[in-house]
Scaffold this motif. Structure first.
Motif: not given
Length: 103
Positions: A37-40, A42, A50, A53, A98, A100-103
């Motif tokens: 799971r990414d930073a938020v 997802n 990604v 962040v 942690e 990165v955030r999914k684009r």
């Protein structure tokens, strides 16, 4: 008393006897790999893009990846917190999920 006609197999990893159906379920779960799971929060999968962040200094490359940098086509590793990716001029880049955030 009821009769259970299901076969049992010995699981060497856990040291227990499991029903054949439970052994298949455990094998399928292990083959699926960990949830990354990414930073938020997802769920990430192979091939996702990604966005960073946080600014990250890349050890050995003498370069800093800035917030908002897009990383395309990630690959999941066996670790639930690491992703393998490519970026211009940096080979073998492994990032923590942690950051990165999914684009």
């Amino acid at each position: 008393m009821t009769s259970n006609d299901e076969d049992y197999v010995y699981d060497e990893a856990s040291g227990e006897w499991l029903s054949a159906s439970e052994a298949r379920d455990r094998a399928a779960a292990a083959a699926a790999g960990p949830d990354v799971r990414d930073a938020v929060g997802n769920l990430l999968s192979d091939g996702d893009s990604v966005v960073l962040v946080k600014d990250l200094q890349v050890k050995g490359a003498g370069q800093t990846l800035k917030v908002g940098t897009v990383i395309k086509s990630i690959r999941l590793t066996g670790d639930d917190q690491e992703i393998d990716c490519r970026h211009d001029g940096i080979k073998g880049l492994v990032l923590r999920a942690e950051f990165v955030r999914k684009r």
